[in-house]
Design an enzyme around this catalytic site. Sequence first.
Site, PDB file in Angstrom:
ATOM      1  N   ASP A  26      -7.828  -1.127  -3.625  1.00 27.42           N
ATOM      2  CA  ASP A  26      -8.076  -0.266  -2.657  1.00 27.42           C
ATOM      3  C   ASP A  26      -9.353   0.505  -2.953  1.00 27.42           C
ATOM      4  OD1 ASP A  26      -7.086   2.605  -1.904  1.00 27.42           O
ATOM      5  OD2 ASP A  26      -5.863   3.131  -2.956  1.00 27.42           O
ATOM      6  N   ASN A  28     -10.541   3.035  -1.386  1.00 24.88           N
ATOM      7  CA  ASN A  28     -10.080   4.625  -0.730  1.00 24.88           C
ATOM      8  C   ASN A  28      -9.554   5.952  -1.366  1.00 24.88           C
ATOM      9  OD1 ASN A  28      -8.267   3.878   0.480  1.00 24.88           O
ATOM     10  ND2 ASN A  28      -8.884   5.067   2.610  1.00 24.88           N
ATOM     11  N   ASP A  30      -6.019   5.708  -2.028  1.00 22.43           N
ATOM     12  CA  ASP A  30      -4.656   5.940  -0.913  1.00 22.43           C
ATOM     13  C   ASP A  30      -4.224   5.773  -1.454  1.00 22.43           C
ATOM     14  OD1 ASP A  30      -5.375   3.884   0.547  1.00 22.43           O
ATOM     15  OD2 ASP A  30      -5.583   4.628   2.300  1.00 22.43           O
ATOM     16  N   ASP A  34      -7.079  -1.728   0.782  1.00 24.00           N
ATOM     17  CA  ASP A  34      -7.838  -1.875   2.800  1.00 24.00           C
ATOM     18  C   ASP A  34      -9.243  -2.633   1.657  1.00 24.00           C
ATOM     19  OD1 ASP A  34      -9.821  -0.691   0.921  1.00 24.00           O
ATOM     20  OD2 ASP A  34      -8.931   1.301   1.245  1.00 24.00           O
ATOM     21  N   ASP A 207       1.464 -16.386  13.347  1.00 24.47           N
ATOM     22  CA  ASP A 207       2.591 -16.415  13.057  1.00 24.47           C
ATOM     23  C   ASP A 207       3.464 -16.382  13.629  1.00 24.47           C
ATOM     24  OD1 ASP A 207       3.791 -14.155  11.124  1.00 24.47           O
ATOM     25  OD2 ASP A 207       4.721 -13.071  13.144  1.00 24.47           O
ATOM     26  N   GLU A 262       2.294 -21.186  11.376  1.00 26.89           N
ATOM     27  CA  GLU A 262       3.577 -21.140  10.993  1.00 26.89           C
ATOM     28  C   GLU A 262       4.676 -21.359  11.504  1.00 26.89           C
ATOM     29  OE1 GLU A 262       6.306 -16.955   8.192  1.00 26.89           O
ATOM     30  OE2 GLU A 262       5.455 -17.526  10.074  1.00 26.89           O
TER      31      GLU A 262
HETATM   32  C1  GLC Z   1       5.868 -14.091   9.597  1.00 24.99           C
HETATM   33  C2  GLC Z   1       5.806 -13.147   8.800  1.00 24.99           C
HETATM   34  C3  GLC Z   1       6.585 -12.661   8.051  1.00 24.99           C
HETATM   35  C4  GLC Z   1       6.937 -11.587   9.443  1.00 24.99           C
HETATM   36  C5  GLC Z   1       7.407 -11.815  10.883  1.00 24.99           C
HETATM   37  C6  GLC Z   1       7.506 -11.427  12.043  1.00 24.99           C
HETATM   38  O1  GLC Z   1       7.420 -14.625   9.148  1.00 24.99           O
HETATM   39  O2  GLC Z   1       4.869 -13.860   7.614  1.00 24.99           O
HETATM   40  O3  GLC Z   1       6.030 -11.299   7.409  1.00 24.99           O
HETATM   41  O4  GLC Z   1       7.228 -10.409   9.458  1.00 24.99           O
HETATM   42  O5  GLC Z   1       7.032 -13.263  11.110  1.00 24.99           O
HETATM   43  O6  GLC Z   1       5.993 -10.586  12.773  1.00 24.99           O
END
Ligand code: GLC
Length: 515
Positions: A26, A28, A30, A34, A207, A262
């Site tokens: 962190d 800043n 909060d 970041d 993703d 992924e």
């Molecule tokens: C992927 C990400 C996960 C996210 C999902 C929806 O599985 O790793 O964290 O919630 O996609 O985007």
Amino acid sequence: MAPHAGEAPWWRRAVIYQIYPRSFADGNGDGVGDLKGLCDRLDHLSWLGVDALWLSPFYRSPMRDFGYDVSDYCDVDPVFGTLADFDALVAAAHARDLRVVVDWVPGHTSSDHAWFVEARSSRSSPKRDWYVWRDPRPDGKPPNNWVSAFTSGGPAWTFDEHTGQWWLHSFLPEQPDLNWENPEVQEAMLAVVRFWLDRGVDGFRVDVVHNIGKDPALADAEEKYAALPHCVLNDDPRTHGHLRRIRRVLDSYSGDRMMVGEVFLLTTEQIRPYYGDGDELHLSFNFPPMFAPWSAEKWRACIEEASALLDPIEAWPTWVLSNHDQPRHRTRYGGEARARAAAVLLLTLRGTPFLYMGEELGLENAVIPAERVVDPGGRDGCRAPLPWIREAGHGWPSDPWLPFPPDAAERSVEASIADPGSMLHLYRRILHARRASRALRDGALELLSSPRGLLAYRRVAAEDARVILVNTAEASASIELPSALVVDVASDGVGEGGRFEGIVAASRALILRPV
Ligand code: GLC
């Protein structure tokens, strides 16, 4: 960054370190990590010896899914900083020879994204077809039986009263799926890719990428799978065309830009096609091993499968034990000794390993009291903040957004650096061993015959060779090896530099090198 002449591309040799920016550091005060905080800690990552960083999303987002619900792909959320902070981070990372990979979420936006707000405004909106809308079934029910993730088995559809149709969301209702069959969507998303490539990123972690192409018929899922979130089933050939188009954009840039997908499908066999003929993903996650229990036999089967199905030329494998979606592997496997042995395993297999921040400290999942639960997917425990120093607060200027993991003082970076026997030093020694050995980085892998409970393999490249032994059993195991070997790295740090005597203690792992 300049490619290294004559060597395999960087992403085949690299160890990639995943950063969940909210919980790293962190800058800043909060209570939320970041980009500035991260930038200030880069020297630590160089000291550790990783080659690249993968940053989970830091884009503008209402944070229903903590950044995986993007409302502006081309800006930094104020909680993480600014685009200028991002540029500074890339420059600082590159100056240290660290590559930067950013998360890209192509399958869905936030429902707050201007595109969805527009699409939802009327059936005749020019952006209507950017998302997936369908009429109710005659009985008023959702268009098909698909189930969404993070909704406790709820439908993958939400009804929009205003326009009288359902929208598709593979995840939360606030994460509407984009319609990749619409060429304008493809163009808009490729523009996002170019935006970040132009800013100098070395690649993308893409993703849930296997879920972008969909058969517009949107047929019901087979009954036997119908309770699973549809995103783990969707395996539509249209995605490959999309991936080839994305790949062409990456290839049009210099400097070996990379994408790792992924591909969250249930088998390794289903993952292979996403590499295409070397013209789709550069790398794909392969999740079945991540779900394998701590058992030499189960891991042997995963390694055999990866060797048989993922060829080293066009489908270089990846290995991962922990990430921001799953309980940490120290917690899953139970205990420090196993987590240490697992580090040796992860970092010596043939393929690109991914580390998840904090595993090098031996962090366990945090215990999250009911009143502090924030993630709809139940994943807070693995997302707890990293403890930097021993002292209370652990280097976080104010109370962080989630509680710290157990033993935060003893597991802090500060305490771990001070203790040569720590897990952190083990990771560092293994990373150094990889740098020193071509066999470990990109050599072939041969499984060796071994007694039950002991996983044994050899890595070989030209003149260089290493033998790796991982004992998953609760008792010592013995093995005879054809030549005399020296312990290069031991998971418990004991006996390094000495001759290997043929016995591996319970839950211990060794990297052996020729005398
Ligand atoms: C992927 C990400 C996960 C996210 C999902 C929806 O599985 O790793 O964290 O919630 O996609 O985007």
